[in-house]
Write a protein that holds these residues in place. Structure first.
Motif, short mmCIF file in Angstrom:
data_model
loop_
_atom_site.label_atom_id
_atom_site.label_comp_id
_atom_site.label_asym_id
_atom_site.label_seq_id
_atom_site.Cartn_x
_atom_site.Cartn_y
_atom_site.Cartn_z
N VAL A 1 -49.45 -0.59 -5.25
CA VAL A 1 -48.23 -1.56 -5.79
C VAL A 1 -48.69 -3.12 -5.41
CG1 VAL A 1 -45.97 -2.45 -5.24
CG2 VAL A 1 -46.30 -0.04 -5.65
N PHE A 2 -49.42 -3.40 -4.18
CA PHE A 2 -49.82 -4.67 -3.69
C PHE A 2 -50.81 -4.93 -4.68
CE2 PHE A 2 -51.90 -7.79 -1.49
CZ PHE A 2 -51.06 -8.45 -0.74
N LYS A 3 -51.86 -4.03 -5.10
CA LYS A 3 -52.97 -4.66 -5.82
C LYS A 3 -52.48 -4.84 -7.15
CE LYS A 3 -57.60 -3.92 -7.09
NZ LYS A 3 -58.96 -2.80 -7.01
N ALA A 4 -51.72 -3.96 -7.91
CA ALA A 4 -51.24 -4.42 -9.06
C ALA A 4 -50.19 -5.42 -9.19
CB ALA A 4 -50.12 -3.05 -9.36
N GLN A 5 -49.81 -5.84 -8.24
CA GLN A 5 -48.73 -7.01 -8.23
C GLN A 5 -49.46 -8.46 -8.17
OE1 GLN A 5 -45.49 -7.59 -9.08
NE2 GLN A 5 -45.60 -5.52 -9.74
N THR A 6 -50.56 -8.32 -7.12
CA THR A 6 -51.28 -9.68 -6.92
C THR A 6 -52.59 -9.62 -7.57
OG1 THR A 6 -52.27 -8.62 -4.80
CG2 THR A 6 -50.03 -9.71 -4.71
N GLY A 7 -53.35 -8.57 -7.67
CA GLY A 7 -54.74 -8.62 -8.37
C GLY A 7 -55.67 -8.41 -7.26
N VAL A 8 -55.45 -8.40 -6.03
CA VAL A 8 -56.19 -8.18 -4.79
C VAL A 8 -55.63 -7.14 -4.00
CG1 VAL A 8 -57.15 -10.28 -5.20
CG2 VAL A 8 -55.43 -10.20 -3.58
N THR A 9 -56.48 -6.44 -3.04
CA THR A 9 -56.02 -5.61 -2.03
C THR A 9 -55.43 -6.51 -1.07
OG1 THR A 9 -58.13 -5.72 -0.61
CG2 THR A 9 -57.85 -4.07 -2.54
N PRO A 10 -54.44 -5.84 0.03
CA PRO A 10 -54.06 -6.67 1.13
C PRO A 10 -55.17 -7.29 1.84
CG PRO A 10 -53.00 -4.52 0.92
CD PRO A 10 -54.14 -4.62 0.08
N LYS A 11 -56.04 -6.60 2.15
CA LYS A 11 -57.37 -7.18 3.14
C LYS A 11 -57.77 -8.34 2.43
CE LYS A 11 -61.50 -6.30 5.84
NZ LYS A 11 -62.15 -5.20 6.33
N ALA A 12 -58.13 -8.28 1.22
CA ALA A 12 -58.71 -9.29 0.49
C ALA A 12 -57.74 -10.64 0.32
CB ALA A 12 -59.02 -8.95 -1.09
N TYR A 13 -56.27 -10.14 0.15
CA TYR A 13 -55.39 -11.39 0.21
C TYR A 13 -55.44 -12.18 1.54
CZ TYR A 13 -51.00 -13.94 -0.33
OH TYR A 13 -50.05 -14.81 -0.39
N ALA A 14 -55.56 -11.31 2.72
CA ALA A 14 -55.57 -11.88 3.98
C ALA A 14 -56.84 -12.84 4.14
CB ALA A 14 -55.43 -10.88 5.09
N THR A 15 -57.96 -12.37 3.68
CA THR A 15 -59.22 -13.02 3.70
C THR A 15 -59.20 -14.19 2.97
OG1 THR A 15 -60.31 -10.96 4.04
CG2 THR A 15 -61.80 -12.79 3.46
N ALA A 16 -58.40 -14.29 1.84
CA ALA A 16 -58.47 -15.36 1.09
C ALA A 16 -57.60 -16.34 1.98
CB ALA A 16 -58.22 -15.13 -0.38
N HIS A 17 -56.43 -15.69 2.59
CA HIS A 17 -55.60 -16.81 3.12
C HIS A 17 -56.16 -17.59 4.29
CE1 HIS A 17 -51.88 -18.65 4.34
NE2 HIS A 17 -51.97 -17.92 5.61
N ARG A 18 -56.82 -16.60 5.05
CA ARG A 18 -57.59 -17.13 6.30
C ARG A 18 -58.82 -18.27 5.77
NH1 ARG A 18 -59.57 -12.47 10.38
NH2 ARG A 18 -60.67 -12.24 8.62
N ALA A 19 -59.51 -17.88 4.85
CA ALA A 19 -60.48 -18.86 4.05
C ALA A 19 -59.52 -20.40 3.86
CB ALA A 19 -61.30 -18.41 3.16
N LYS A 20 -58.69 -20.25 3.21
CA LYS A 20 -57.79 -21.52 3.00
C LYS A 20 -57.33 -22.16 4.27
CE LYS A 20 -53.44 -22.92 0.38
NZ LYS A 20 -52.28 -22.47 0.24
N ARG A 21 -56.96 -21.37 5.32
CA ARG A 21 -56.48 -22.04 6.49
C ARG A 21 -57.68 -22.83 7.05
NH1 ARG A 21 -53.46 -17.73 9.64
NH2 ARG A 21 -53.99 -19.09 11.54
#
Length: 78
Positions: free
Chosen positions: A35-55
């Protein structure tokens, strides 16, 4: 539920486990992941990694040292 999980990831110092995120959403780990990947286009781990990179980018833009920026973003090593 996915938005709540995204906020949880963004507010956490360390990535919450998939089991914890799924539990909060009231789903199995497998179903939550799908469900997460369908809604966001990425896995939870990829989302977290992208957010950390942004920070980290924000920290560098604020003229922090590289080490301060990466540790402040939640990366555990350089």
């Amino acid at each position: 539920m996915v938005a709540k999980a995204c906020r949880s990831i963004e507010e956490a110092e360390e990535l919450p486990t998939l089991g914890k995120l799924a539990s909060v959403a009231g789903m199995s780990r497998y179903h939550f992941h799908r469900v997460f990947k369908a809604q966001t286009g990425v896995t939870p781990k990829a989302y977290a990694t992208a957010h950390r990179a942004k920070r980290a980018r924000i920290g560098l833009a604020e003229r922090e040292s590289v080490a301060e920026a990466i540790y402040g973003a939640g990366f555990n090593s350089s």
